[in-house]
Design a protein around this motif. Structure first.
Motif, PDB file in Angstrom:
ATOM      1  N   PRO A 284      29.348  63.590  52.736  1.00 36.71           N
ATOM      2  CA  PRO A 284      28.792  64.926  52.231  1.00 36.71           C
ATOM      3  C   PRO A 284      29.527  66.263  52.628  1.00 36.71           C
ATOM      4  O   PRO A 284      30.134  65.889  53.556  1.00 36.71           O
ATOM      5  CB  PRO A 284      27.504  64.506  52.742  1.00 36.71           C
ATOM      6  N   PRO A 285      29.371  67.115  51.966  1.00 39.51           N
ATOM      7  CA  PRO A 285      30.075  68.497  52.478  1.00 39.51           C
ATOM      8  C   PRO A 285      29.592  68.849  53.607  1.00 39.51           C
ATOM      9  O   PRO A 285      30.419  69.389  54.454  1.00 39.51           O
ATOM     10  CB  PRO A 285      29.460  69.406  51.184  1.00 39.51           C
ATOM     11  N   HIS A 286      28.566  68.574  54.230  1.00 36.22           N
ATOM     12  CA  HIS A 286      27.869  69.132  55.268  1.00 36.22           C
ATOM     13  C   HIS A 286      28.678  68.109  56.686  1.00 36.22           C
ATOM     14  O   HIS A 286      28.828  68.680  57.713  1.00 36.22           O
ATOM     15  CB  HIS A 286      26.490  69.486  55.760  1.00 36.22           C
ATOM     16  N   LYS A 287      29.435  67.101  56.411  1.00 36.92           N
ATOM     17  CA  LYS A 287      30.150  66.485  57.282  1.00 36.92           C
ATOM     18  C   LYS A 287      31.557  66.230  56.771  1.00 36.92           C
ATOM     19  O   LYS A 287      32.390  65.465  57.472  1.00 36.92           O
ATOM     20  CB  LYS A 287      29.500  65.089  57.347  1.00 36.92           C
ATOM     21  N   THR A 288      31.997  67.003  56.126  1.00 36.02           N
ATOM     22  CA  THR A 288      33.486  67.099  55.495  1.00 36.02           C
ATOM     23  C   THR A 288      34.200  68.571  56.141  1.00 36.02           C
ATOM     24  O   THR A 288      33.972  69.354  55.843  1.00 36.02           O
ATOM     25  CB  THR A 288      33.844  67.161  54.038  1.00 36.02           C
ATOM     26  N   PRO A 289      35.073  68.170  57.220  1.00 34.08           N
ATOM     27  CA  PRO A 289      35.876  69.159  57.825  1.00 34.08           C
ATOM     28  C   PRO A 289      36.585  70.062  56.627  1.00 34.08           C
ATOM     29  O   PRO A 289      37.094  69.427  55.587  1.00 34.08           O
ATOM     30  CB  PRO A 289      36.980  68.566  58.686  1.00 34.08           C
ATOM     31  N   LEU A 290      36.579  71.256  57.002  1.00 34.10           N
ATOM     32  CA  LEU A 290      37.113  72.202  55.909  1.00 34.10           C
ATOM     33  C   LEU A 290      38.871  71.957  55.471  1.00 34.10           C
ATOM     34  O   LEU A 290      39.442  71.752  54.336  1.00 34.10           O
ATOM     35  CB  LEU A 290      37.249  73.516  56.382  1.00 34.10           C
ATOM     36  N   ARG A 291      39.643  71.415  56.705  1.00 33.83           N
ATOM     37  CA  ARG A 291      40.825  71.092  56.589  1.00 33.83           C
ATOM     38  C   ARG A 291      41.074  69.943  55.589  1.00 33.83           C
ATOM     39  O   ARG A 291      42.014  69.759  54.654  1.00 33.83           O
ATOM     40  CB  ARG A 291      41.515  70.937  57.778  1.00 33.83           C
ATOM     41  N   VAL A 292      40.108  68.934  55.576  1.00 33.61           N
ATOM     42  CA  VAL A 292      39.990  67.697  54.690  1.00 33.61           C
ATOM     43  C   VAL A 292      39.596  68.146  53.526  1.00 33.61           C
ATOM     44  O   VAL A 292      40.341  67.740  52.386  1.00 33.61           O
ATOM     45  CB  VAL A 292      39.213  66.738  55.334  1.00 33.61           C
ATOM     46  N   ALA A 293      38.755  68.813  53.197  1.00 31.68           N
ATOM     47  CA  ALA A 293      38.387  69.417  51.703  1.00 31.68           C
ATOM     48  C   ALA A 293      39.547  70.370  51.438  1.00 31.68           C
ATOM     49  O   ALA A 293      39.615  69.942  49.979  1.00 31.68           O
ATOM     50  CB  ALA A 293      36.999  70.427  51.933  1.00 31.68           C
ATOM     51  N   ILE A 294      40.089  71.056  51.910  1.00 37.67           N
ATOM     52  CA  ILE A 294      41.088  71.856  51.367  1.00 37.67           C
ATOM     53  C   ILE A 294      42.353  71.038  51.040  1.00 37.67           C
ATOM     54  O   ILE A 294      42.812  71.566  49.987  1.00 37.67           O
ATOM     55  CB  ILE A 294      41.672  73.007  52.419  1.00 37.67           C
ATOM     56  N   ALA A 295      42.650  70.086  51.798  1.00 39.22           N
ATOM     57  CA  ALA A 295      43.754  69.380  51.035  1.00 39.22           C
ATOM     58  C   ALA A 295      43.387  68.582  49.861  1.00 39.22           C
ATOM     59  O   ALA A 295      44.134  68.457  49.107  1.00 39.22           O
ATOM     60  CB  ALA A 295      43.950  68.365  52.284  1.00 39.22           C
ATOM     61  N   ALA A 296      42.164  68.142  49.730  1.00 40.30           N
ATOM     62  CA  ALA A 296      41.895  67.434  48.553  1.00 40.30           C
ATOM     63  C   ALA A 296      41.630  68.403  47.391  1.00 40.30           C
ATOM     64  O   ALA A 296      42.267  68.004  46.162  1.00 40.30           O
ATOM     65  CB  ALA A 296      40.518  66.591  48.641  1.00 40.30           C
ATOM     66  N   LEU A 297      41.230  69.751  47.694  1.00 38.22           N
ATOM     67  CA  LEU A 297      40.846  70.630  46.711  1.00 38.22           C
ATOM     68  C   LEU A 297      42.211  71.388  46.239  1.00 38.22           C
ATOM     69  O   LEU A 297      42.562  71.439  44.836  1.00 38.22           O
ATOM     70  CB  LEU A 297      40.373  71.706  46.960  1.00 38.22           C
ATOM     71  N   THR A 298      43.173  71.607  47.009  1.00 40.05           N
ATOM     72  CA  THR A 298      44.451  71.902  46.685  1.00 40.05           C
ATOM     73  C   THR A 298      45.183  70.828  45.878  1.00 40.05           C
ATOM     74  O   THR A 298      45.843  71.304  44.759  1.00 40.05           O
ATOM     75  CB  THR A 298      45.324  72.017  47.911  1.00 40.05           C
ATOM     76  N   ALA A 299      45.063  69.600  45.949  1.00 43.60           N
ATOM     77  CA  ALA A 299      45.597  68.887  44.996  1.00 43.60           C
ATOM     78  C   ALA A 299      45.000  68.632  43.536  1.00 43.60           C
ATOM     79  O   ALA A 299      45.779  68.577  42.615  1.00 43.60           O
ATOM     80  CB  ALA A 299      45.609  67.204  45.431  1.00 43.60           C
ATOM     81  N   HIS A 300      43.936  69.126  43.512  1.00 39.70           N
ATOM     82  CA  HIS A 300      43.254  69.246  42.081  1.00 39.70           C
ATOM     83  C   HIS A 300      43.692  70.509  41.456  1.00 39.70           C
ATOM     84  O   HIS A 300      44.119  70.612  40.387  1.00 39.70           O
ATOM     85  CB  HIS A 300      41.538  69.151  42.444  1.00 39.70           C
ATOM     86  N   VAL A 301      43.600  71.802  42.373  1.00 42.08           N
ATOM     87  CA  VAL A 301      43.814  72.980  41.509  1.00 42.08           C
ATOM     88  C   VAL A 301      45.045  73.169  41.182  1.00 42.08           C
ATOM     89  O   VAL A 301      45.415  73.878  40.236  1.00 42.08           O
ATOM     90  CB  VAL A 301      43.296  74.258  42.506  1.00 42.08           C
ATOM     91  N   ASN A 302      45.960  72.679  42.028  1.00 43.01           N
ATOM     92  CA  ASN A 302      47.530  72.912  41.664  1.00 43.01           C
ATOM     93  C   ASN A 302      47.861  71.909  40.438  1.00 43.01           C
ATOM     94  O   ASN A 302      49.247  71.963  40.232  1.00 43.01           O
ATOM     95  CB  ASN A 302      48.436  72.390  42.994  1.00 43.01           C
ATOM     96  N   SER A 303      46.972  71.040  40.109  1.00 46.29           N
ATOM     97  CA  SER A 303      47.448  70.220  38.792  1.00 46.29           C
ATOM     98  C   SER A 303      46.846  70.938  37.753  1.00 46.29           C
ATOM     99  O   SER A 303      47.313  70.455  36.484  1.00 46.29           O
ATOM    100  CB  SER A 303      47.219  68.742  39.229  1.00 46.29           C
ATOM    101  N   ILE A 304      45.962  71.607  37.726  1.00 48.10           N
ATOM    102  CA  ILE A 304      45.143  72.251  36.476  1.00 48.10           C
ATOM    103  C   ILE A 304      46.292  73.048  35.719  1.00 48.10           C
ATOM    104  O   ILE A 304      47.087  73.831  36.196  1.00 48.10           O
ATOM    105  CB  ILE A 304      44.207  73.090  36.819  1.00 48.10           C
ATOM    106  N   GLY A 305      46.276  72.582  34.307  1.00 48.02           N
ATOM    107  CA  GLY A 305      47.061  73.719  33.736  1.00 48.02           C
ATOM    108  C   GLY A 305      48.263  72.969  33.295  1.00 48.02           C
ATOM    109  O   GLY A 305      49.342  73.654  32.749  1.00 48.02           O
ATOM    110  N   ARG A 306      48.716  72.008  34.023  1.00 49.07           N
ATOM    111  CA  ARG A 306      50.179  71.419  34.166  1.00 49.07           C
ATOM    112  C   ARG A 306      50.484  70.136  33.185  1.00 49.07           C
ATOM    113  O   ARG A 306      51.536  69.912  32.916  1.00 49.07           O
ATOM    114  CB  ARG A 306      50.682  71.376  35.424  1.00 49.07           C
TER     115      ARG A 306
END
Length: 558
Positions: A284-306
């Motif tokens: 859950p988000p309250h148990k997810t460290p920011l560094r882990v969440a950012i790594a996963a989100l970066t993979a998503h946002v860097n692929s949008i529109g490509r």
């Protein structure tokens, strides 16, 4: 195949199992000129990432060995299944981001065409109107300046392209549905003339671009500023020259995603749930460290529109079984390159020698090898378990798979649905971890024409995890509202992943187990390259065909 006598007892490399990692190494080492023997104690390819027909899945679930990472498996046919052998139901329906190192590797060796790729469309999150009405109460610094920029985007009913996020989009937001047969489905609700985000009952599309943020009907202007600021933060974290955002990430690396988004970018709870759904992380988000969440989100946002033909998409899936198809193609590739695959045969012992390793096989044979590649065995340490399910639905669920943008030239054949923490309840107990559903249409080749397959996953242990998954599937069918939609078949199982690994020594290499991620693990390629380098002496030529092999391959194709 246990009665098959090996043509040789002397090998350069013996690879145990036919999962993703062993198969990638088997084909890479074979193409590098190594004499490779690939064994699997199972009677099927894929190991923990296998795919089965419905009959095979029932057999698998009823015959799990005691030392398997899978447990508590059961199957149920709720209606008559006309063609049970016509399904391809996978244990590994991984999503592959467009910017992943897997796709980079396959492009580099001209191997992308060996697979049939399908686009993953929208991310949907289950949110009630009451959940959306709950607002953030703090004041932060993250979105103050961005707020004005988001408002400017909306002026005059136009949308500006920003930083490649909306590449390929047209200005008109009058999105027309183009899926055959959609006329009888519930209308996708749009709350504003220019909104690109849709609703299906309580299922809402997740805003993941600046355009989405600008026109989301659920966001207040204050929230748009903070959300736009956070998305910019995610993008900037990938820029090594942006010391400001790198420092912010470093300062809050172990802060939970929830705490970070309620202080630095104070967002309402429903927006935090939506952002967390993009990570595909089981915690859950309250148990997810920011560094882990950012790594996963970066993979998503860097692929949008490509992704060509469907710019609104960020990820792909492989037809006919997801990562199971990787196992099949790579294992066959090892054989084509001169290796040998043998099923229903494992290893009973490995003895070290001065020049060679002596390996005893389960059928009584003994072979020698310079190297042995096995999968690591778990120690007595802690394990993580995911409650999973495979549901066959008697309706195509077309409303889920429709195009998000009129600029998209193809229809997606997969979508992601998330039921965030607290959105499901049974006998007074609410889900404390998200429940994910990866929905596949018949376009993936995994089910019949007027059917869909829903793959569920949650950190909630069984039996409650199974119950929450059942409820989530029921709500998806209710939201889609298609006549005759019901669950025809369900398989439930628990998969465990060890937190500790017992590594091999010397010339015995123990590969780490693949984790329970829903997105293809970026560490897979890197680990396999490291093992390849250890055996061959260089990373150059990894998965590449030699000139003579390529010539023969081209001749065979012609």
């Amino acid at each position: 195949m246990d009665d098959f006598t090996l043509p040789s007892t002397n090998w350069d490399v013996l690879v145990l199992e036919t999962g993703v990692k062993p198969s990638l190494l088997a084909v890479s080492l074979s193409r590098a000129g190594k004499k490779v023997l690939q064994l699997d104690p199972n009677s099927y390819y894929g190991s923990n990432e296998a795919a089965f027909s419905l009959d095979e899945l029932e057999s698998w679930a009823s015959t799990l060995p005691s030392d398997s990472p899978f447990s508590h498996a059961s199957t149920e046919r709720r209606t008559t299944i006309a063609r049970p052998r016509g399904y391809t139901l996978t244990l590994a329906p991984h999503l592959v981001y467009w910017g992943s190192n897997l796709l980079e590797l396959l492009r580099g060796v001209d191997m992308t065409t060996a697979f049939t790729w399908q686009a993953v469309g929208s991310w949907w999150v289950y949110l009630t109107d009451a959940a959306v009405a709950e607002q953030a109460g703090s004041t932060g610094l993250g979105g103050v300046l961005v707020d004005a920029g988001v408002k400017a985007v909306k002026v005059g009913g136009t949308i500006r392209k920003k930083g490649g996020w909306n590449k390929g989009r047209k200005k008109s937001r009058d999105v027309q549905s183009e899926v055959v047969g959609e006329e009888s489905l519930p209308e996708l609700q749009k709350s504003t003339e220019f909104s690109s985000l849709r609703r299906l009952g309580e299922l809402r599309e997740v805003p993941c671009t600046f355009e989405d943020v600008a026109w989301s009907p659920d966001l207040q202007d204050r929230d748009r500023g903070y959300l736009g600021g956070f998305l910019r933060f995610v993008m900037k974290c990938g820029d090594p020259e942006d010391t400001k955002h790198h420092q912010l990430l470093q300062d809050h690396a172990e802060t939970s995603l929830t705490d970070f988004l309620t202080t630095v970018y104070p967002l309402p709870p429903f927006t935090i749930a939506s952002l967390h759904s993009l990570t595909l992380l089981p915690t859950p988000p309250h148990k997810t460290p920011l560094r882990v969440a950012i790594a996963a989100l970066t993979a998503h946002v860097n692929s949008i529109g490509r992704i060509p033909d469907i710019r609104s998409s960020a990820a792909l899936t492989i037809a006919y079984g997801g990562s199971a198809e990787l196992c099949q193609v790579w294992s066959r590739g090892a054989a084509v390159a001169g290796g040998l695959n043998v099923l229903s045969r494992g290893i009973t012992s490995i003895q070290g020698g001065e020049d060679k390793l002596s390996v005893s096989l389960s059928n009584g044979e003994t072979v020698t090898a310079d190297w042995v590649i096995t999968s690591s065995t778990s120690s007595s340490g802690a394990t993580t378990s995911l409650a999973k399910g495979i549901f066959i639905v008697t309706a195509p669920l077309n409303s889920l798979f429709s195009r998000k943008s009129e600029a998209d030239r193809i229809v997606p054949n997969a979508v992601v649905l998330t039921f965030p923490v607290g959105s499901l309840e049974v006998e007074g107990a609410k889900n404390e971890s998200p429940v994910y559903i990866i929905a596949h249409s018949s376009g993936t080749g995994e089910c019949g024409k007027d059917e869909a397959v829903l793959y569920t996953s949650t950190l909630h242990p069984q039996p409650l995890g199974y119950t929450f998954s059942d409820i989530a599937v029921k709500r998806v069918l209710e939201a889609c509202g298609e006549e005759g939609a019901e669950v025809a078949f369900v398989c439930r199982y628990t998969q465990s992943f060890s937190a500790e690994e017992v590594q091999g020594e010397g010339r015995v290499v123990a590969l780490k187990q693949m984790g329970g991620e829903l997105a293809f693990d970026e560490n897979v390629v890197e680990e396999c390259k490291a093992v390849y380098e250890r055996i061959v002496g260089t990373r150059e030529g990894f998965l590449e065909m030699g000139e003579e092999m390529r010539r023969q391959y081209v001749e065979n194709e012609e």
